[in-house]
Design an enzyme around this catalytic site. Structure first.
Site, PDB file in Angstrom:
ATOM      1  N   TYR A  80      -4.435  -8.336  16.358  1.00 19.30           N
ATOM      2  CA  TYR A  80      -4.238  -7.891  15.248  1.00 19.30           C
ATOM      3  C   TYR A  80      -5.741  -6.492  14.629  1.00 19.30           C
ATOM      4  O   TYR A  80      -4.863  -5.707  15.079  1.00 19.30           O
ATOM      5  CB  TYR A  80      -4.376  -7.786  13.739  1.00 19.30           C
ATOM      6  CG  TYR A  80      -3.977  -7.755  12.741  1.00 19.30           C
ATOM      7  CD1 TYR A  80      -3.162  -6.604  12.153  1.00 19.30           C
ATOM      8  CD2 TYR A  80      -5.479  -7.891  12.058  1.00 19.30           C
ATOM      9  CE1 TYR A  80      -3.375  -5.921  11.448  1.00 19.30           C
ATOM     10  CE2 TYR A  80      -5.460  -6.842  10.617  1.00 19.30           C
ATOM     11  CZ  TYR A  80      -4.183  -6.046  10.547  1.00 19.30           C
ATOM     12  OH  TYR A  80      -4.069  -5.375   9.166  1.00 19.30           O
ATOM     13  N   LEU A  82       1.059  -1.311  -0.276  1.00 21.28           N
ATOM     14  CA  LEU A  82      -0.045   0.067  -0.159  1.00 21.28           C
ATOM     15  C   LEU A  82       0.855   1.011   0.371  1.00 21.28           C
ATOM     16  O   LEU A  82       0.904   2.223  -0.909  1.00 21.28           O
ATOM     17  CB  LEU A  82      -1.005   0.536   1.096  1.00 21.28           C
ATOM     18  CG  LEU A  82      -2.256  -1.709   1.379  1.00 21.28           C
ATOM     19  CD1 LEU A  82      -2.661  -1.105   2.666  1.00 21.28           C
ATOM     20  CD2 LEU A  82      -2.369  -1.232   0.481  1.00 21.28           C
ATOM     21  N   THR A 104      -0.934  -7.791  -1.594  1.00 21.96           N
ATOM     22  CA  THR A 104       0.449  -6.957  -0.927  1.00 21.96           C
ATOM     23  C   THR A 104       0.907  -8.196  -0.005  1.00 21.96           C
ATOM     24  O   THR A 104       0.345  -8.895   0.028  1.00 21.96           O
ATOM     25  CB  THR A 104      -0.602  -6.323   0.246  1.00 21.96           C
ATOM     26  OG1 THR A 104      -1.011  -7.176   1.276  1.00 21.96           O
ATOM     27  CG2 THR A 104      -1.238  -4.898   0.342  1.00 21.96           C
ATOM     28  N   ASP A 108      11.903   3.119  12.173  1.00 23.73           N
ATOM     29  CA  ASP A 108      11.546   2.440  12.405  1.00 23.73           C
ATOM     30  C   ASP A 108       9.681   2.925  12.756  1.00 23.73           C
ATOM     31  O   ASP A 108      10.706   4.250  13.743  1.00 23.73           O
ATOM     32  CB  ASP A 108      12.166   1.767  13.735  1.00 23.73           C
ATOM     33  CG  ASP A 108      11.107   0.541  14.797  1.00 23.73           C
ATOM     34  OD1 ASP A 108       9.651  -0.032  14.698  1.00 23.73           O
ATOM     35  OD2 ASP A 108      12.038  -0.144  14.913  1.00 23.73           O
TER      36      ASP A 108
END
Length: 255
Positions: A163, A17, A198, A58
């Site tokens: 998640y 993305l 992806t 990061d």
């Protein structure tokens, strides 16, 4: 807000993305800083030409992300960073109790939350502090922040406690952040993608991927990264989009 000649920072820009969004914005005349932990980020930035710069960072590091914003500010030639499209994140799957009766790993849960949720907050706070210094454009706007949530925030499946929680947190931050940053003329939006083609989907067997595609009402296929990028660009140019989460999923509702 105009895309042409504006400068944007994109996280997770080495692939998927983020990479598609970087390509679309550069094609529209923007300058972009591609931010990722992958060393392939430099190669991708080079392919996009002189309007793109790479910065390995990061998203959970305050120091590394501040450096990325400094690079973006320099690239803007004192015009300021106009927007951030935050795509970096991880997918994790773990049941609370496995087949042998063992509890889920707590450190793995914390890692997902730290990257997807704390990392998003880190990027957002640094973006806000950076954009608040911008001179408002002709419409009085200083910047826009676009975060990446997921349909798992609403339709989490078995094994997605970490998640789903992390992405639900991203959803939950959108409105309060938009309300707070309105005094700085900064908009905050989030996109909640469905199942997309992806690298994150690369570990899923073809049969499972086909089943996911078939479960999308229309179009019956996986989403394309370019479609995410198209929506991100529209959010940038449409100033009335603020404080909202947009599902980009073809109408799918996970079971």
């Amino acid at each position: 807000m105009q895309v042409k000649e504006s400068t944007f920072l994109i996280t997770g820009a080495a692939s998927g993305l983020g990479a598609a969004t970087a390509e679309r914005l550069v094609a529209a005349g923007a300058k972009v800083v591609l931010c990722d932990v992958s060393d392939s980020i430099s190669r991708h930035a080079a392919q996009l030409g002189e309007r793109a710069k790479a910065c390995m960072a990061d998203i959970t590091s305050s120091e590394q992300m501040q450096l990325a914003f400094d690079v973006a500010a320099k690239l803007s030639e004192e015009k300021g960073v106009a927007g951030v499209i935050h795509c970096a994140g991880v997918i994790s799957v773990a049941k609370l109790v496995d087949r042998e009766g063992n509890p889920a790993d707590l450190d793995a849960y914390a890692k997902t939350i730290n990257i997807n949720l704390v990392g998003t907050f880190n990027v957002m706070r640094l973006a806000a502090a950076t954009m608040a210094k911008n001179t408002p454009n002709k419409d009085g706007e200083r910047g826009v922040i676009i975060n990446t949530a997921s349909i798992a925030a609403f339709d989490g499946q078995v094994g997605q406690c970490a998640y789903s929680a992390s992405k639900a947190g991203v959803v939950g931050m959108s409105l309060p952040a938009a309300r707070e940053l309105s005094r700085h003329a900064i908009r905050v939006m989030a996109i909640a993608p469905g199942v997309f083609e992806t690298p994150m989907m690369g570990d899923i067997p073809d049969e499972a991927a086909q089943a996911l595609a078939a479960s999308v009402p229309f179009p019956k296929r996986l989403g394309k990264a370019e479609e995410f990028a198209q929506l991100a660009e529209h959010i940038i140019v449409n100033s009335m989009l603020n404080g909202e989460v947009i599902r980009l999923d073809g109408g799918i509702r996970m079971q």
